[in-house]
Design a protein around this motif. Structure first.
Motif, mmCIF file in Angstrom:
data_model
loop_
_atom_site.group_PDB
_atom_site.id
_atom_site.type_symbol
_atom_site.label_atom_id
_atom_site.label_comp_id
_atom_site.label_asym_id
_atom_site.label_seq_id
_atom_site.Cartn_x
_atom_site.Cartn_y
_atom_site.Cartn_z
ATOM 1 N N VAL A 40 0.869 -1.195 0.000
ATOM 2 C CA VAL A 40 0.000 0.000 0.000
ATOM 3 C C VAL A 40 0.897 1.234 0.000
ATOM 4 N N ARG A 41 0.606 2.190 -0.874
ATOM 5 C CA ARG A 41 1.404 3.424 -0.904
ATOM 6 C C ARG A 41 0.999 4.307 0.284
ATOM 7 N N VAL A 42 2.006 4.735 1.043
ATOM 8 C CA VAL A 42 1.752 5.560 2.230
ATOM 9 C C VAL A 42 2.610 6.823 2.167
ATOM 10 N N ASP A 43 2.230 7.811 2.979
ATOM 11 C CA ASP A 43 2.926 9.100 2.998
ATOM 12 C C ASP A 43 3.643 9.292 4.339
ATOM 13 N N HIS A 44 4.380 10.404 4.444
ATOM 14 C CA HIS A 44 5.015 10.755 5.723
ATOM 15 C C HIS A 44 3.983 11.479 6.588
ATOM 16 N N GLY A 45 3.057 10.736 7.144
ATOM 17 C CA GLY A 45 1.948 11.342 7.874
ATOM 18 C C GLY A 45 0.902 11.826 6.889
ATOM 19 N N SER A 46 -0.182 12.365 7.431
ATOM 20 C CA SER A 46 -1.298 12.798 6.577
ATOM 21 C C SER A 46 -0.876 13.943 5.673
ATOM 22 N N ALA A 57 8.277 10.067 14.927
ATOM 23 C CA ALA A 57 8.244 8.639 14.608
ATOM 24 C C ALA A 57 6.945 8.397 13.860
ATOM 25 N N LEU A 58 7.062 7.843 12.672
ATOM 26 C CA LEU A 58 5.868 7.510 11.879
ATOM 27 C C LEU A 58 5.706 5.997 11.952
ATOM 28 N N VAL A 59 4.602 5.577 12.506
ATOM 29 C CA VAL A 59 4.375 4.144 12.715
ATOM 30 C C VAL A 59 3.275 3.687 11.764
ATOM 31 N N TYR A 60 3.623 2.751 10.899
ATOM 32 C CA TYR A 60 2.679 2.241 9.892
ATOM 33 C C TYR A 60 2.184 0.877 10.353
ATOM 34 N N ILE A 106 3.780 10.419 15.610
ATOM 35 C CA ILE A 106 4.182 10.626 17.016
ATOM 36 C C ILE A 106 5.352 11.615 17.060
ATOM 37 N N PRO A 107 5.053 12.906 17.293
ATOM 38 C CA PRO A 107 6.144 13.874 17.402
ATOM 39 C C PRO A 107 7.016 13.533 18.607
ATOM 40 N N CYS A 108 8.305 13.790 18.494
ATOM 41 C CA CYS A 108 9.238 13.444 19.578
ATOM 42 C C CYS A 108 10.535 14.214 19.367
ATOM 43 N N ALA A 109 11.527 13.933 20.202
ATOM 44 C CA ALA A 109 12.856 14.536 20.029
ATOM 45 C C ALA A 109 13.829 13.408 19.726
ATOM 46 N N VAL A 110 14.805 13.698 18.877
ATOM 47 C CA VAL A 110 15.797 12.662 18.548
ATOM 48 C C VAL A 110 16.434 12.163 19.850
ATOM 49 N N GLY A 111 16.408 10.851 20.058
ATOM 50 C CA GLY A 111 17.056 10.260 21.233
ATOM 51 C C GLY A 111 16.152 10.114 22.444
ATOM 52 N N ASP A 112 14.923 10.668 22.401
ATOM 53 C CA ASP A 112 14.069 10.541 23.592
ATOM 54 C C ASP A 112 13.424 9.158 23.657
ATOM 55 N N GLU A 113 12.522 8.984 24.639
ATOM 56 C CA GLU A 113 12.007 7.619 24.861
ATOM 57 C C GLU A 113 11.116 7.138 23.726
ATOM 58 N N ILE A 114 10.494 8.061 22.981
ATOM 59 C CA ILE A 114 9.682 7.630 21.831
ATOM 60 C C ILE A 114 10.605 7.253 20.674
ATOM 61 N N TRP A 115 11.565 8.121 20.400
ATOM 62 C CA TRP A 115 12.506 7.889 19.288
ATOM 63 C C TRP A 115 13.191 6.534 19.435
ATOM 64 N N THR A 116 13.503 6.159 20.697
ATOM 65 C CA THR A 116 14.315 4.959 20.917
ATOM 66 C C THR A 116 13.494 3.724 21.304
ATOM 67 N N THR A 117 12.177 3.878 21.464
ATOM 68 C CA THR A 117 11.406 2.725 21.954
ATOM 69 C C THR A 117 11.382 1.581 20.939
ATOM 70 N N ASP A 118 11.234 0.368 21.451
ATOM 71 C CA ASP A 118 11.012 -0.748 20.523
ATOM 72 C C ASP A 118 9.605 -1.315 20.737
ATOM 73 N N ARG A 140 9.245 4.595 10.639
ATOM 74 C CA ARG A 140 10.196 5.492 9.989
ATOM 75 C C ARG A 140 10.427 6.668 10.947
ATOM 76 N N ARG A 141 11.676 6.939 11.256
ATOM 77 C CA ARG A 141 11.992 8.050 12.170
ATOM 78 C C ARG A 141 12.549 9.214 11.350
ATOM 79 N N VAL A 142 11.950 10.394 11.501
ATOM 80 C CA VAL A 142 12.367 11.556 10.701
ATOM 81 C C VAL A 142 12.867 12.646 11.657
ATOM 82 N N PRO A 143 14.154 13.029 11.562
ATOM 83 C CA PRO A 143 14.699 13.952 12.569
ATOM 84 C C PRO A 143 14.234 15.405 12.446
ATOM 85 N N HIS A 144 14.004 15.896 11.211
ATOM 86 C CA HIS A 144 13.627 17.304 11.043
ATOM 87 C C HIS A 144 12.208 17.375 10.502
#
Ligand code: FAD
Length: 481
Positions: A42-48, A309-312, A361-373, A399-403
């Motif tokens: 399925v073709r998806v985007d970087h968020g809506s 963090a974009l979670v598909y 899921i907006p977050c900061a690079v390296g925070d608990e969302i960015w690094t969660t599994d 997919r994690r996008v820093p900027h």
């Protein structure tokens, strides 16, 4: 530099004029934040992502020319969670009166009546600006918690510019008028979207640029920019970024378009007459030699971008809901929006037995969302807390996008002004685009910047007054959701 919509629009326009154009793109695909790729077929985007009807007529006509019938006009069908219930978004009068709790409605009505008594000064923060314009009831219910999730800061620590750039309805009366009669320009209830995902727009721009002669080099990062007497010396290198690997099928789900070159291995150097940079402005400051003075380096370091963090989530059994997006401003989950890309378009290519949802899921690079599994835990928890239907979850891709979002923290304007003033002094280099100007822009704004940059490049050289006028126009851009 950069093959997002701003860089590609500039490349296409410049190549059409017969100029010699090289596009350096660090990623292994074109499109930047506006790219699409495939998850579970399925073709998806970087968020809506949707192309807003506010897109200027000349840009829309160009995109129609490139995409033909694939650029569809679609009715909006979203939902907004407010006061623990969903209301249709865009808002509809009858439904609001029946669905919102009487206390909230009474608060909004009271705020509307007392609006003339409220006034936030020009230097007011985001919180004060919106409490004054929209009223405290709506601000506390919607905008205050959303700000914390989107930008990681309370509204009191966010510059008032954020309110002016992001909130198109700036009074309860304007919201009420829109709810009752729609937007005066007839916009808001429809959007444009390509059959093969939002990224079909940037792919079409890249194809057109390449067909007009532009040399688009994927997987090629610029590592040094040095103005010289002949122009600007650029050094390139393959990126050290995982996932930015070049060649073959990129995340756009297809090989490089004709004329779009895979990288050439080791770095190389060449000279350009003019450089258009659409990479983050602080990153530009790190590439230019000689670098900026210490004060500017410090200012650049203080400009922050929010990551995401974009979670598909792949859902089995057909469509999940009939809605395109569910907006979740409340504090109960870090997710700000859940979208179902297949509902943005009519396409025979979308499978009948599964769909993919995108959790932003907006977050900061390296925070608990960015690094969660444990993204599946966040997904299930979000659904349970937000009154959304459960998923038959087959698989998750992340997919994690820093900027993603420039953060307009109080005081950002002075740092940005210092950096921007320095960037304006680098000979034959022009910065623009969402990241290049630290602006909250839509795709059509980014494209317009590319067009204006090329228009400022005249046979007599760089038309600085024309570019200044264009920058003044960009400053009036307001983000459409
Ligand atoms: C969650 C979300 C939802 C959005 N929804 C919408 C929407 O509904 N409608 C809409 O119109 N817009 C939407 N947008 C905005 C839209 O995505 C952007 O406005 C647009 O992509 C900006 O284009 P750009 O070319 O300026 O930057 P980008 O798309 O960010 O492209 C910049 C490019 O530069 C490249 N780059 C970076 N560093 C280097 C380097 N050193 N060397 C070479 N290349 C480099 C990057 O890889 C990237 O490809 C949304 C954005 C987000 C984050």
């Amino acid at each position: 530099m950069g093959a997002g919509p701003s860089g590609l629009a500039a490349a296409w326009r410049a190549a059409l004029r017969g100029l010699s154009v090289t596009v350096l793109e660090r990623a292994g695909h074109v499109g930047g934040l506006s790219a699409s790729f495939e998850v579970a077929g399925v073709r998806v985007d970087h968020g809506s992502h949707r192309l807003h009807p506010a897109t200027p007529a000349h840009l829309l006509a160009d995109l129609r020319g490139l995409l033909g019938d694939d650029l569809q006009q679609r009715p909006r069908n979203g939902r907004l969670r407010i006061a623990d219930r969903f209301v249709g978004f865009p808002l509809k009068a009858g439904e609001l009166a029946g669905r919102l709790p009487p206390r909230l409605l009474a608060g909004v009505a009271r705020d509307a009546l007392t609006a003339p008594l409220r006034n936030a000064g020009p230097g007011a923060a985001y919180a004060e600006t919106l409490r004054a314009s929209l009223g405290p009831a709506l601000y506390e219910a919607l905008y205050a918690p959303y700000a914390v999730k989107l930008w990681g800061l309370p509204g009191e620590e966010i510059d008032g510019d954020q309110a002016r750039k992001r909130v198109t309805a700036d009074s309860p009366w304007k919201i009420a008028r829109r709810v009752l009669r729609g937007r005066p320009d007839g916009q808001g209830r429809v959007f444009h979207y390509p059959r093969r995902g939002f990224g079909q727009i940037v792919e079409a721009l890249a194809d057109a640029a390449a067909a007009a002669g532009a040399d688009i080099r994927l997987g090629t990062a610029c590592t040094r920019i040095a103005p010289t007497a002949e122009g600007v010396l650029l050094r390139t290198a393959p990126p050290a970024v995982p996932g930015a690997a070049p060649g073959g099928a990129g995340p756009a789900g297809r090989g490089a378009p004709p004329g779009v070159a895979a990288p050439r291995g080791a770095g190389e150097e060449f000279t350009a007459g003019r450089v258009f940079s659409t990479i983050p402005m602080p990153a530009l400051a790190r590439l230019v030699e000689p670098g900026p003075p210490a004060g500017v380096v410090e200012a650049a370091a203080r400009l922050r971008f929010r990551a995401m963090a974009l979670v598909y989530a792949v859902h089995e059994g057909g469509r999940w809901t009939p809605f395109d997006a569910h907006y979740l401003p409340g504090p109960g989950t870090p997710v700000t929006r859940v979208s179902e890309p297949a509902n943005y378009r009519v396409s025979a290519a979308d499978p009948a037995d599964r769909t993919v949802l995108c959790f932003e899921i907006p977050c900061a690079v390296g925070d608990e969302i960015w690094t969660t599994d444990d993204f599946s835990g966040i997904v299930h928890d979000t659904l349970a807390r937000s009154g959304l239907p459960p998923l038959r979850l087959a698989e998750i891709a992340v997919r994690r996008v820093p900027h993603v979002y420039p953060v307009y923290e109080t005081g950002y304007a002075a740092h940005l002004a210092g950096l921007d003033a320095w960037a304006g002094t680098v000979p034959n280099v022009t910065t623009f685009g969402r990241l290049g100007l630290f602006a909250h822009d839509n795709t059509h704004h980014a494209m317009a910047m590319g067009y204006d940059a090329v228009d400022s490049l005249t046979s007599g050289g760089w038309d600085a007054p024309a570019w200044r006028a264009a920058r003044a126009r960009f400053a009036r851009h307001v983000v459409e959701d």
